[in-house]
Design an enzyme around this catalytic site. Sequence first.
Site, mmCIF file in Angstrom:
data_model
loop_
_atom_site.group_PDB
_atom_site.id
_atom_site.type_symbol
_atom_site.label_atom_id
_atom_site.label_comp_id
_atom_site.label_asym_id
_atom_site.label_seq_id
_atom_site.Cartn_x
_atom_site.Cartn_y
_atom_site.Cartn_z
ATOM 1 N N PRO A 292 0.821 -1.256 -0.007
ATOM 2 C CA PRO A 292 -0.034 0.051 -0.113
ATOM 3 C C PRO A 292 0.901 1.401 0.074
ATOM 4 O O PRO A 292 0.179 2.255 -0.207
ATOM 5 C CB PRO A 292 -0.616 -0.033 1.075
ATOM 6 C CG PRO A 292 -0.012 -0.995 2.235
ATOM 7 C CD PRO A 292 0.486 -1.909 1.354
ATOM 8 N N LYS A 296 -1.427 2.222 -4.951
ATOM 9 C CA LYS A 296 -1.734 1.557 -6.443
ATOM 10 C C LYS A 296 -2.657 0.592 -6.521
ATOM 11 O O LYS A 296 -3.160 0.373 -7.504
ATOM 12 C CB LYS A 296 -0.464 1.194 -7.117
ATOM 13 C CG LYS A 296 0.897 2.265 -7.158
ATOM 14 C CD LYS A 296 0.090 3.331 -7.956
ATOM 15 C CE LYS A 296 1.131 4.595 -8.174
ATOM 16 N NZ LYS A 296 0.448 5.897 -8.765
#
Length: 389
Positions: A292, A296
């Site tokens: 994370p 994306k």
Amino acid sequence: MKTEVAIVGAGPAGLLLGHLLRAEGVVVTIVERASPDYVLGRIRAGVLERTTTDLLRRLGIDARLDAEGLCHEGFALADGERLIRIDIAGLTGGAVTVYGQTEVTRDLMAAAPERGLEIVYEAGDVALHDIDTDAPYLTFEQDGAPSRLEARFIVGCDGFHGPSRKAIPASVAKVYEKVYPFGWLGILADVPPCDHELIYANHDRGFALASMRSPTRSRYYIQVPLDERLEDWSDDRLWDELAVRLGPEAGSRITRGPALEKSIAPLRSYVFEPMRHGSLFLAGDSAHIVPPTGAKGLNLAASDVAYLSQALSAFFRHNEGTLIEGYSQRALARIWKAERFSWQLTSLMHRFPDQSGFDRRMQMAELDYIAGSRAAQTAIAENYVGLPL
């Protein structure tokens, strides 16, 4: 039951693809194992690239996004002493939007009935059949009775643990994976954020992230070992640790409050190839996972869906199969660039168990270089705001 495209999974990827195909006149049925409330209960991040927001605006599912989404023109990297702002707008002309993945899902769900997007919830024992042929089908249980859904194509948007990826023969599959030796301990609280933009911090004690869901709801994370126990982290201990890791400037602005939710999530990079086999396509988390750190995950799912909706629409409207043939290669080219950026930012901002003093000094030197280099900041901004489709 018959449809043109059967989608497994009613998360944001499946719902977004369903809406895009319905807008082109393609008949779609989504099959989801869970209930709507369960799907909406999945707490996920919400930094949206323009690629994602453009798709929602093209569909006209953007009223709440425009009213409640927070436009961010930059973010900061912190090294324990200072904040290094990455001016996204100034460096790229773009921006990102903070709007929770749960809210994206809610908006897509709410728009489904009026647009003729059929969704079957609480479908048990979903299985894929005959994906090597032009007549694949799904079987599942609905209200205790067996059901069969015939389609021309099946799209797996059912996440990492769903049945779609497992239906592809191991003989044609390649898996690339990196598991990181730490996780993120997160807290969600109804308190104003400590900054109007996100802050990614590299501290001697480990990584921290200050983010938000709204001007009154904050989301914070700290890096912890994989064997860390949630019950060992009281709210006060977590707030204290955040104040240290974010540095004196941001840490002094933290507003404390009781946790609405706390959890520990592991970090991994994962890519499955190919993303198409016969009449089955994969999109989103069923084919790839990113840490994370680079924000994306949802955005990669949206780019998969953008490519796939173009390919399927061309097939059904113009009997053109070129984009279908090229879908996997086209999607994977963008996926690997996003994986690279997420890996790069994760490696830069976290402390690793086997990290030497030299490795630590390299991280600090890289951050110092970024602080004084417009070229380095531009490269980060281009990737963060999202590469073009």
